[in-house]
Design a protein around this motif. Structure first.
Motif, PDB file in Angstrom:
ATOM      1  N   HIS A 146      -1.152   9.524   4.857  1.00  0.00           N
ATOM      2  CA  HIS A 146       0.420   9.668   4.527  1.00  0.00           C
ATOM      3  C   HIS A 146       0.988   8.239   4.628  1.00  0.00           C
ATOM      4  N   GLU A 147       0.616   7.620   5.615  1.00  0.00           N
ATOM      5  CA  GLU A 147       1.497   6.455   5.939  1.00  0.00           C
ATOM      6  C   GLU A 147       1.064   5.264   4.830  1.00  0.00           C
ATOM      7  N   ASN A 149      -0.223   6.006   1.730  1.00  0.00           N
ATOM      8  CA  ASN A 149       0.157   6.288   0.258  1.00  0.00           C
ATOM      9  C   ASN A 149       1.634   6.285  -0.051  1.00  0.00           C
ATOM     10  N   THR A 150       2.303   6.425   0.721  1.00  0.00           N
ATOM     11  CA  THR A 150       3.700   6.455   0.408  1.00  0.00           C
ATOM     12  C   THR A 150       4.311   5.067   0.190  1.00  0.00           C
ATOM     13  N   PRO A 151       4.042   4.214   0.898  1.00  0.00           N
ATOM     14  CA  PRO A 151       4.349   2.703   0.171  1.00  0.00           C
ATOM     15  C   PRO A 151       3.619   2.209  -0.896  1.00  0.00           C
ATOM     16  N   GLY A 153       2.554   4.073  -3.287  1.00  0.00           N
ATOM     17  CA  GLY A 153       2.975   4.938  -4.482  1.00  0.00           C
ATOM     18  C   GLY A 153       4.356   4.170  -4.835  1.00  0.00           C
ATOM     19  N   THR A 154       5.236   3.623  -4.029  1.00  0.00           N
ATOM     20  CA  THR A 154       6.401   3.083  -4.085  1.00  0.00           C
ATOM     21  C   THR A 154       6.201   1.793  -4.903  1.00  0.00           C
ATOM     22  N   THR A 157       4.925   2.260  -8.515  1.00  0.00           N
ATOM     23  CA  THR A 157       6.221   2.300  -9.133  1.00  0.00           C
ATOM     24  C   THR A 157       6.955   1.395  -9.534  1.00  0.00           C
ATOM     25  N   ASN A 200       6.889  -2.762   0.472  1.00  0.00           N
ATOM     26  CA  ASN A 200       6.190  -1.581   0.891  1.00  0.00           C
ATOM     27  C   ASN A 200       4.763  -2.023   0.845  1.00  0.00           C
ATOM     28  N   ARG A 203       4.487  -3.602   4.386  1.00  0.00           N
ATOM     29  CA  ARG A 203       4.391  -2.229   5.213  1.00  0.00           C
ATOM     30  C   ARG A 203       2.818  -1.717   5.349  1.00  0.00           C
ATOM     31  N   ARG A 325      12.048   4.926  10.418  1.00  0.00           N
ATOM     32  CA  ARG A 325      11.302   5.376   9.389  1.00  0.00           C
ATOM     33  C   ARG A 325      12.116   4.515   8.165  1.00  0.00           C
ATOM     34  N   ASN A 327      11.885   1.852   5.134  1.00  0.00           N
ATOM     35  CA  ASN A 327      11.410   0.639   4.841  1.00  0.00           C
ATOM     36  C   ASN A 327      11.464  -0.284   5.736  1.00  0.00           C
TER      37      ASN A 327
END
Length: 370
Positions: A146-147, A149-151, A153-154, A157, A200, A203, A325, A327
């Motif tokens: 989770h930690e 994949n989220t940044p 993915g951003t 994108t 990201n 991060r 949480r 950024n």
């Protein structure tokens, strides 16, 4: 089958217990007193200890207390050997941490049954630990996915948007439709996308670094002779260009043997955590006091921040629990990493307090004599 240590000052008793246990397939070591037993245990801890209650010098009860007082031997079950008339001794032995007892004269079936019970309990404990470890690892994998994949993915994108913007600008140039205003707008869009991607990816990099810190818990400790004053100077130098005022209080000429690299990692983690969580208006101030007290290294870490800021001390030490949480790049592993390094790698202990001045960590570490 188990590795069993039998302790008795009577040779006949030792011989009989060895004979009974070895016929069942157990590996049996023997000691005629507690001192020899402790020497054997220090070299290679057995899975089970069977000891006579009454022995000259150090008794079986005192031996049991010594084993239960040490972290690396406290888990070893102890079965006492006693006479039928030693009721008071048996009660005292069980209060001292004994797990069971057998009586003389020996009945082989009784001995094997009581030993088998302790071995089954050990196996059950190992199974429970494995299940707990498996659950923790599953939770860790989910948290890591989770930690990251989220940044990621951003970032992907943002880079994709930047690529599309460049392609549109190239197409406009080829069609002769590009002017200064379009150049400016498209380049600003690219700059915004790249900045978002960089934040990201930073991060992700911080998170990977934190995971590496977790892995250090399992690495061998490398204690060396460390001057506390020189150690403090290195820590201060490492943070000299960051928005934090470090005040290190260290008595002169104190030297100890410990893993300075691991302790520096702990302090770096705590300082970074204070910057992410505890910073108020102005510069963060941290006071670190190092001293040797009763043969142990005492470390006092105090910041002037917001403290726990709405979460409990227990929650603060849970992985992936954080008040920051978005950024900020903070993923909620700092406190748990520091605690694990202190307890598991450095074999110390700590206490966290939330007081009016901020957050206080009081750390005690074993050190070897110089």
């Amino acid at each position: 089958m188990a590795d069993i240590l039998v302790v008795d000052d009577v040779a006949e008793n030792l011989h009989m217990l060895q004979l009974i246990l070895r016929q069942q397939g157990h590996t049996v070591l023997a000691a005629i007193n507690a001192e020899i037993a402790l020497s054997i245990i220090q070299r290679k801890p057995p899975e089970l200890v069977i000891t006579d209650i009454k022995m000259p010098g150090t008794s079986g009860i005192e031996l049991c207390k010594l084993l239960k007082a040490e972290k690396h031997t406290s888990h070893i079950p102890v079965i006492f050997v006693s006479a039928h008339s030693d009721t008071d001794w048996i009660v005292e032995a069980l209060h001292a941490g004994g797990n069971d007892y057998i009586t003389k004269p020996f009945i082989p079936a009784e001995i094997l049954a009581r030993v088998d019970t302790q071995i089954k309990l050990l196996d059950a404990q190992k199974s429970a630990v494995k299940q707990q470890l498996s659950q923790v690892m599953n939770e860790m994998v989910i948290g890591v996915a989770h930690e990251i994949n989220t940044p990621l993915g951003t970032a992907i994108t943002a880079v994709s948007h930047c690529g599309d913007t460049v392609n549109k600008l190239v197409a406009a140039l080829e069609a002769g439709r590009a002017d200064t205003a379009m150049f400016t707008d498209k380049l600003r869009e690219c700059d915004t996308s790249l900045a978002l991607s960089q934040r990201n990816l930073n991060r992700v990099a911080k998170f990977v670094s934190m995971v590496k810190q977790i892995a250090r818990v399992e690495c061998p400790v490398s204690p060396t002779r460390v001057s506390l004053l020189e150690f403090a100077e290195k820590v201060q130098c490492a943070w000299s260009d960051k928005p934090v005022e470090l005040h290190l209080v260290v008595p002169k000429d104190l030297v100890a043997v410990f893993d300075g690299g691991l302790l520096a990692s702990v302090l770096d983690t705590l300082i970074a955590n204070s910057l992410a969580h505890g910073r108020q208006q102005g510069t963060l101030q941290v006071t670190i006091t190092l001293d040797i007290e009763e043969g142990k290294l005492s470390v006092r870490y105090q910041d002037n921040g917001l403290g726990l800021d709405g979460i409990s001390e227990e929650d603060m030490l849970k992985p992936f629990v954080t008040t920051k949480r978005g950024n900020t790049g903070h993923v909620g592993l700092s406190a748990s990493v520091a605690a694990n390094l202190i307890v598991n790698a450095l074999e110390g202990n700590y206490c966290v307090q939330n007081n009016e001045d901020g957050l206080l960590w009081q750390i005690t570490l074993p050190v070897e004599p110089v």
